[in-house]
Design an enzyme around this catalytic site. Sequence first.
Site, PDB file in Angstrom:
ATOM      1  CG  ASP A 132      46.538  -8.559 -14.665  1.00 39.38           C
ATOM      2  OD1 ASP A 132      45.726  -7.900 -13.979  1.00 39.38           O
ATOM      3  OD2 ASP A 132      46.321  -9.740 -15.021  1.00 39.38           O
ATOM      4  CD  GLU A 133      42.181  -4.436 -13.581  1.00 44.64           C
ATOM      5  OE1 GLU A 133      41.288  -5.286 -13.425  1.00 44.64           O
ATOM      6  OE2 GLU A 133      42.170  -3.324 -13.009  1.00 44.64           O
TER       7      GLU A 133
END
Length: 301
Positions: free
Chosen positions: A209-210
């Site tokens: 989720d980066e």
Amino acid sequence: MPSPSLASLSDYIDQLLEAICVVDAHGHFLYLSSGCERIFGYKSTEMVGRPMIELVHPEDRERTLLAASEIMAGDQKIDFENRYIRKDGQIAYIQWSARWSEDQNVRVAVARDITKHKQLLEQLQHIAFYDPLTQLPNRALFDDRLQQSLARARREQGMLALCFVDLDKFKQVNDLYGHAAGDLYLQTVAERLLYSVRETDTVARLGGDEFVIVMDAVTDRSAVLSALQNLLTELQQPFLFEQHSLQLSASIGIALFPQHGQDHSSLLAAADRAMYKAKQAGGNQLCTATDLPHRVGKNYG
């Protein structure tokens, strides 16, 4: 019309997958083997007498004319590549080998259609440099883009911003609603990131989720903060998954070149540390590499 010597070879030449082309000193087709129809879509009778350059892709004409002049000056070309516009409007990628015949005053070339090879290469490059889920640049392409932006900023004595974006409570979405919801979450974030930045900026997914944003050629910090505050507001808009309204939010760390880092590694580390400060302060906010978080809206932690 082809000369008798050329005509006598046509039965053999026409069996080749490659195309044989003969062009006069003025750039007009004199002879073409049947392979030309397979490659260009035109019958040889439609091409004879026409200027060769008319069929070349407009973006490739200048360098094609330069190569032709070098061939006429005695420089044999091997594996020269350019693009042609086929009769059906499609683009054909062609690889040429050509030389100048001084005694006959013509340019003789062998053309090979490498369109499928080029398309396969483009597909492999896309797989190598783009995230398959979001279609954003991946870590490898991000690294290259950031290095290019840093080089440009150093050369022009300018400034750039590197933004590290980490989604809040992404694991909870996966745990509660499954990976399909998580995938839609990531795709929605990717679309909103792209919508919120300039076309010249780079948005990439590092993994999980980066995400990161490279904001090139920024003029001042306030403009960066304003754009990212708008991004946070855009990210807060809920999205639907199977009739469930799911809330989005993110923690964003910002590092500026040259203030917070002089190279790729130090700038990314500074942005990462700032992002963790924003997340530790409750999430759904911005934090620069040297400042306290700038809160926007409700905290999600």
